[in-house]
Design a protein around this motif. Structure first.
Motif, short mmCIF file in Angstrom:
data_model
loop_
_atom_site.label_atom_id
_atom_site.label_comp_id
_atom_site.label_asym_id
_atom_site.label_seq_id
_atom_site.Cartn_x
_atom_site.Cartn_y
_atom_site.Cartn_z
N ALA A 37 0.58 15.78 2.62
CA ALA A 37 -0.72 16.42 2.84
C ALA A 37 -0.54 17.84 3.37
O ALA A 37 -1.22 18.77 2.93
CB ALA A 37 -1.56 15.59 3.81
N ALA A 60 -6.86 12.27 0.33
CA ALA A 60 -6.59 10.87 -0.01
C ALA A 60 -5.51 10.79 -1.09
O ALA A 60 -5.51 11.60 -2.01
CB ALA A 60 -7.85 10.17 -0.47
N PHE A 61 -4.63 9.83 -0.96
CA PHE A 61 -3.55 9.62 -1.92
C PHE A 61 -3.63 8.22 -2.49
O PHE A 61 -3.93 7.27 -1.78
CB PHE A 61 -2.19 9.77 -1.24
N ASN A 62 -3.35 8.12 -3.77
CA ASN A 62 -3.15 6.83 -4.42
C ASN A 62 -2.04 7.03 -5.44
O ASN A 62 -2.29 7.28 -6.61
CB ASN A 62 -4.43 6.33 -5.09
N SER A 116 -2.19 9.16 8.29
CA SER A 116 -2.44 8.06 7.36
C SER A 116 -1.73 6.78 7.78
O SER A 116 -1.99 5.72 7.25
CB SER A 116 -1.93 8.44 5.97
N PRO A 134 -10.09 16.09 4.59
CA PRO A 134 -9.47 14.79 4.30
C PRO A 134 -8.75 14.88 2.95
O PRO A 134 -9.26 15.48 2.01
CB PRO A 134 -10.66 13.83 4.23
N ALA A 148 -0.38 5.02 -0.82
CA ALA A 148 -1.84 5.09 -0.74
C ALA A 148 -2.24 5.29 0.71
O ALA A 148 -1.65 4.70 1.60
CB ALA A 148 -2.48 3.81 -1.29
N GLY A 149 -3.23 6.14 0.91
CA GLY A 149 -3.71 6.38 2.26
C GLY A 149 -4.47 7.68 2.33
O GLY A 149 -4.56 8.41 1.35
N ALA A 150 -5.02 7.97 3.49
CA ALA A 150 -5.78 9.20 3.68
C ALA A 150 -5.32 9.86 4.97
O ALA A 150 -5.04 9.20 5.96
CB ALA A 150 -7.27 8.91 3.73
N THR A 151 -5.24 11.16 4.91
CA THR A 151 -4.83 11.99 6.03
C THR A 151 -5.88 13.07 6.22
O THR A 151 -6.47 13.53 5.24
CB THR A 151 -3.47 12.66 5.70
N ASN A 157 0.81 -1.21 0.00
CA ASN A 157 0.00 0.00 0.00
C ASN A 157 0.85 1.28 0.00
O ASN A 157 0.34 2.35 0.28
CB ASN A 157 -0.94 0.01 1.21
#
Length: 73
Positions: free
Chosen positions: A40, A69-71, A31, A67, A7-10, A4
């Motif tokens: 972020a 989000a990253f990918n 994240s 929020p 990828a994640g969200a902060t 992962n």
């Protein structure tokens, strides 16, 4: 890097001052990846300055929690 990575969200907390400057930017919810958390905060810093806060909205300061989000895979 793990499966992962990138990828994640902060959740970033910050205040927009009357003139549009950002103050007190911080991670409200991480994240789990310090690099994404730093990214972020950088996103918020790069977006500044924001337009001045109009008097009909109180003229500021206005607090936000956003929020992000990253990918990046």
């Amino acid at each position: 890097a793990g499966r992962n990575a990138g990828a994640g969200a902060t959740v970033v907390s910050f205040t927009i001052l009357a003139g549009g400057a950002v103050s007190d930017a911080r991670i409200a919810k991480g994240s789990g990846d310090p690099a994404l958390d730093r990214l972020a905060l950088d996103v918020v810093a790069r977006a500044a300055p924001f337009p001045p806060i109009p008097p009909e909205m109180g003229g500021g300061p206005l607090p936000f929690q956003v929020p992000i989000a990253f990918n990046l895979r």
